[in-house]
Design an enzyme around this catalytic site. Sequence first.
Site: not given
Ligand code: PA5
Length: 449
Positions: A286, A307, A421
């Site tokens: 990310e 494996h 989303k």
């Molecule tokens: O690293 C990030 O920002 C994301 O992976 C969030 O942790 C994830 O999308 C969850 O978001 P939130 O805490 O707003 O529900």
Amino acid sequence: MPQHSLEYDDRALSGHIDEKEREAYREPLAEAERLLVEKRGAGNDYLGWLELPTRQPADLLNEVVRTASHLREKADTMVCIGIGGSYLGTRAAVELLGPSFDDLRSPKILFAGHHLNSDYLSDLLKVLENREVTLNVISKSGTTTEPGVAFRVLRQWMEQRYGTEEAAARIVATTDPDKGALRNLARQEGYATLPIPPDIGGRFSVLTAVGLFPMAFAGINIEDLLSGAAEAAKQCTGAELEANPAARYAVNRNILFRRGLVIEVMATFQPHLHYLGEWWKQLAGESEGKQLTGLFPTVLDYTTDLHSVGQWMQEGLRNVFETLLVLSSTRKSLSVPAFSDNEDGLNYLAGKSLEEINNQACNGTLLAHLDGGVPVSTIRLADRTERSLGHFFYFFEKAIALSGYLLRVNPFNQPGVEAYKKNMFALLGKPGFEERFDELNRKMKGMGL
Ligand code: PA5
């Protein structure tokens, strides 16, 4: 005895990267380190995690421990509701530090809100029937669909089982300190709350209440965890490649990436490390996968996957490099028994511990993959302790932040996550997404869907 809780060993890369190549990174690395430390780089309003090991907000630790102990008096099970950075760190901690099987864990931490599945949630509710339950709903934005939906189901179950007032006393919301839907709901329902600092993004939040609170409930020593992170913060500072292993790892992976090795496999050599890999995968993927660049991080579990995709690792497309993640010690030691019949031919292993065998599996894999043209380096974690885990978390936070700057991306945003989303909201009829709904419908019809 290793000097630090975590050691990065890249000696096996000598056939793939020479010092001159690393030298060329000195200036970009120094600039990346300056951008972080002086808070001048992209995403510089999300750097609160840098100081967390040594500068925890006053009273937060007390509040976390107090709330956790209070809940442990009435509950033996916590359901952590969250997705991405809001749950992976805790899962990694529970899997690394706890016993191997859920049945042996007490208190129990169970997870929800990280997918959308009725069978899973129904089974979870069944498990909860015989337990005393508390919920920790974790969302910085407070609007993420997966945890939001799971929380609705679990909140209804809690209210039916305990009554509204007692259910509220068993729910803790970890969210933005001031704003957001979850903050508002917590105010309205009287839930206890813990803050996620505005200057720390989800995947860098494991050392905030996001991770610390459920870990404290699970009986994990969060002070030791933070002292491990502080050890890493001290070690992983400055732009000296010889002194800062996080910087060296960041440079190595960038060199390999620019050579077309776009996949990094983190290969764990013990089952308790799997979720450390998953946490790293989210952090790296990310943070770096944007602007049509970025390494693709993935996790394999050895020897299990030797494996399976082990064949691909040995002889498949050569666009991959490998970081082995190993533990220097286990808590127990079992040896292979001898049998006089020796029908299975394994008497040559009799008396050897499983770790001796696993170590040679690890060495054998490293040598085989090098022969197969895969650059391999190794991360050695000293043991299954809080201190080592804290070191691991901070090491990779620092390394991936540097690596993101070397790639010239903003490691602290995730604009791409919005695409699915928006489509999902439109397809589900969320108000405000009507135009997109029509557009998607046309597209789907055009594809015959
Ligand atoms: O690293 C990030 O920002 C994301 O992976 C969030 O942790 C994830 O999308 C969850 O978001 P939130 O805490 O707003 O529900």
